[in-house]
Enzyme design. Structure first.
Site, PDB file in Angstrom:
ATOM      1  N   GLU A 126       6.851  -2.320 -15.139  1.00  0.00           N
ATOM      2  CA  GLU A 126       5.650  -3.177 -15.148  1.00  0.00           C
ATOM      3  C   GLU A 126       5.880  -4.442 -14.324  1.00  0.00           C
ATOM      4  OE1 GLU A 126       2.887  -2.177 -16.186  1.00  0.00           O
ATOM      5  OE2 GLU A 126       3.209  -0.756 -17.816  1.00  0.00           O
ATOM      6  N   ARG A 128       3.603  -4.997 -10.917  1.00  0.00           N
ATOM      7  CA  ARG A 128       2.632  -6.101 -10.987  1.00  0.00           C
ATOM      8  C   ARG A 128       3.148  -7.347 -10.275  1.00  0.00           C
ATOM      9  NH1 ARG A 128      -0.791  -4.915 -16.334  1.00  0.00           N
ATOM     10  NH2 ARG A 128       0.119  -2.908 -16.774  1.00  0.00           N
ATOM     11  N   ASP A 139       3.165  10.264 -13.789  1.00  0.00           N
ATOM     12  CA  ASP A 139       2.239   9.960 -12.684  1.00  0.00           C
ATOM     13  C   ASP A 139       2.805   9.332 -11.409  1.00  0.00           C
ATOM     14  OD1 ASP A 139       2.625   7.574 -14.129  1.00  0.00           O
ATOM     15  OD2 ASP A 139       0.533   7.319 -14.691  1.00  0.00           O
ATOM     16  N   GLU A 160      -7.963   4.486 -12.237  1.00  0.00           N
ATOM     17  CA  GLU A 160      -7.536   5.663 -11.468  1.00  0.00           C
ATOM     18  C   GLU A 160      -8.669   6.427 -10.801  1.00  0.00           C
ATOM     19  OE1 GLU A 160      -6.394   4.845 -14.485  1.00  0.00           O
ATOM     20  OE2 GLU A 160      -4.364   4.229 -13.912  1.00  0.00           O
ATOM     21  N   THR A 195       1.341   1.238  -6.755  1.00  0.00           N
ATOM     22  CA  THR A 195       0.598   1.868  -7.851  1.00  0.00           C
ATOM     23  C   THR A 195      -0.247   0.875  -8.622  1.00  0.00           C
ATOM     24  OG1 THR A 195       0.783   3.509  -9.623  1.00  0.00           O
ATOM     25  CG2 THR A 195       2.391   1.694  -9.644  1.00  0.00           C
TER      26      THR A 195
HETATM   27  C1  DMJ Z   1      -1.434   0.348 -13.831  1.00  0.00           C
HETATM   28  O1  DMJ Z   1      -0.483  -0.556 -14.280  1.00  0.00           O
HETATM   29  C2  DMJ Z   1      -0.852   1.244 -12.764  1.00  0.00           C
HETATM   30  O2  DMJ Z   1      -1.888   1.861 -12.049  1.00  0.00           O
HETATM   31  C3  DMJ Z   1       0.074   2.292 -13.322  1.00  0.00           C
HETATM   32  O3  DMJ Z   1       0.507   3.189 -12.332  1.00  0.00           O
HETATM   33  C4  DMJ Z   1      -0.636   3.069 -14.409  1.00  0.00           C
HETATM   34  N1  DMJ Z   1      -1.209   2.213 -15.408  1.00  0.00           N
HETATM   35  C5  DMJ Z   1      -1.995   1.082 -15.004  1.00  0.00           C
HETATM   36  C6  DMJ Z   1      -3.473   1.337 -14.821  1.00  0.00           C
HETATM   37  O4  DMJ Z   1      -4.036   2.262 -15.612  1.00  0.00           O
END
Ligand code: DMJ
Length: 462
Positions: free
Chosen positions: A75, A79, A206, A339, A423
């Site tokens: 995370e 982020r 994912d 997503e 992501t």
């Molecule tokens: C985000 O932090 C990122 O997209 C991660 O890959 C998956 N979860 C959240 C959004 O749903």
């Protein structure tokens, strides 16, 4: 974005996330200003210059990583490292690179394991990397294979190869035992490298698959990054083995797997896959490329219907597929996830089909109707009843609103030829990877891709 951001500024400035109903800030990520850092590039791209400058001031004066906090390596990377590097790539302001380097250094000991597959938690002040208790010592696939874009970019921008080496070594380890179908279990022992048998393109799997493709794109598709493309193509053979159709309406979905058992379930999180598949399709020859694009379009239709099939027109967290019943909501909350709109953005960019804009607009209107309150945006506890929760997730500003904005912007705004999104939807510059080591251009602070001549402009300082 203005409504979300202004609410955050008013009630939660410098906190990780806003609780809009309580009108409070909460530090859900250790007090790193997660929403502020996650929002920097969105503010920049949208031309919200005053807001961006205020946020920049907070980063320069108040962002302090020396906290005795057990942070999630994943995370914090996607982020904070991603948000700061993207702000640097867009603005050229060195304060963002300095801060990204500071937090990168604090995360780096997480990779000091027998295999090089990282521990997923580290104390930002004291180190002491470890895994969460609930995984019984295992590392999680997505948490261990979703730092490569950020750490490669950090090495390129600083000229110091150590970040890239650590993050890439984890992929080399995965490759040693990569199965023929390219599908890895979501729990992996960091001492032995052995994976479990649960396979999913949803939670905990994912973005490992996403980054195999995106590191190849980030490196400008050269031989130096071919391993990533090869691994991604292998994982796509596995994905195809999980593709199934509902009855009676023939919606295409990606099932999950446990050992030899197929589980007819799909997370909304796995709705990033249509976008990923569309983005990767052009790397195949013409027939396969069309096959993958068609699959992406079919999956996007399913994900759109995750939204359309509920009374609020917002998707639940996951869906089950029972014979004769198409899709049924499982976990029924919606926490403003991005997503599906992310995939609609890619499909619109790559096909030019305005239907994807229409679908995105429907989802935007459903967020406006159900989730907008006077002091920000909240998720829903239940997409059937519409009962609201009390959290404005930082990824709503980083991703959901950014992808919606880009869905209605000219394709030159963050061109996919020049940028790759991490992501968390933070765009990072594509930099051609030479065959060995870190790009030598990086050592003097330059990171201009060799194959792209570019002009000074709003979307980059090079
Ligand atoms: C985000 O932090 C990122 O997209 C991660 O890959 C998956 N979860 C959240 C959004 O749903």
């Amino acid at each position: 974005m203005l409504h979300a951001w202004t609410s955050y500024e008013k009630y939660a400035w410098g906190k990780d996330e806003l609780q809009p109903q309580s009108k409070n800030g909460v530090d859900s990520f250790g007090g790193l200003g997660a929403t502020l850092v996650d929002s920097l590039d969105t503010l920049y791209i949208m031309g919200l210059d005053e807001q961006f400058q205020r946020a920049r001031g907070w980063v320069a004066d108040s962002l302090n990583f020396n906290k005795s906090y057990d942070a999630s390596v994943f995370e914090t990377t996607i982020r904070v490292v991603g948000g700061l590097l993207s702000a640097f790539d867009l603005s050229g302001d060195k304060i963002f690179l300095e801060k990204a380097t500071d937090i990168g250094n604090r995360l780096l000991p997480a990779w000091d394991t027998a295999t090089g597959i990282p521990f997923n938690i580290i104390n930002l002040a004291h180190g002491n990397p470890h895994n969460p208790g609930w995984t019984r010592g295992d590392s999680i696939l997505a948490d261990s294979g979703t730092e490569q874009l950020e750490f490669i970019a950090l090495s390129q921008r600083t000229g110091d190869p150590k970040y890239q080496e650590k993050a890439e070594n984890a992929i080399l380890q995965f490759n040693k035992t990569f199965p023929l179908d390219g599908l890895l279990g979501i729990y992996i022992n960091p001492h032995r490298g052995t994976p479990s048998s649960t396979i999913t393109f949803g939670a905990m799997g994912d973005s490992f698959y996403e980054y195999l493709l995106k590191v190849w794109i980030q490196g400008n598709r050269t031989a130096a990054v071919k391993l990533y493309r090869d691994m991604w193509e292998t994982s796509m053979t596995g994905l195809l083995s999980l593709v199934k159709k509902t009855t009676p309406s023939s919606f295409t979905y990606i099932a999950e797997k446990n050992g030899d058992s197929i589980i007819d379930k799909m997370d909304e999180l796995a709705c990033f896959a249509p976008g990923m598949i569309a983005l990767g399709a052009s790397g195949y020859g013409p027939d396969k490329s069309q096959q993958f694009l068609t699959l992406a379009e079919e999956l996007a239709w399913t994900c759109y219907n995750f939204y359309q099939s509920t009374p609020t027109k917002l998707a639940g967290e996951n869906y089950f597929f029972h014979a004769g019943q198409d899709m049924t909501v499982g976990t029924s909350w919606n926490i403003l996830r991005p997503e599906t709109v992310e995939s609609l953005f890619y499909l619109w960019r790559l096909t030019g089909n305005k239907t994807y804009q229409d679908w995105g607009w429907d989802i935007f209107e459903a967020f406006e109707k159900n989730c907008r309150i006077e002091s920000g945006y909240v998720g829903l506890k239940d997409v059937n009843s519409g009962v609201k929760d009390d959290m404005m997730q930082s990824f709503f500003l980083a991703e959901t609103l950014k992808y919606l904005y880009l869905l209605f912007s000219p394709t030159s705004v963050i061109s996919l030829d020049e940028w790759v999104f991490n992501t968390e939807a933070h765009p990072l510059r594509i930099v051609t990877r030479p065959l060995e080591g870190v790009n030598s251009e990086a050592s003097d602070g330059q990171h201009k891709p060799k194959s792209h001549a570019r002009k000074e402009g709003r979307f980059g300082h090079l």
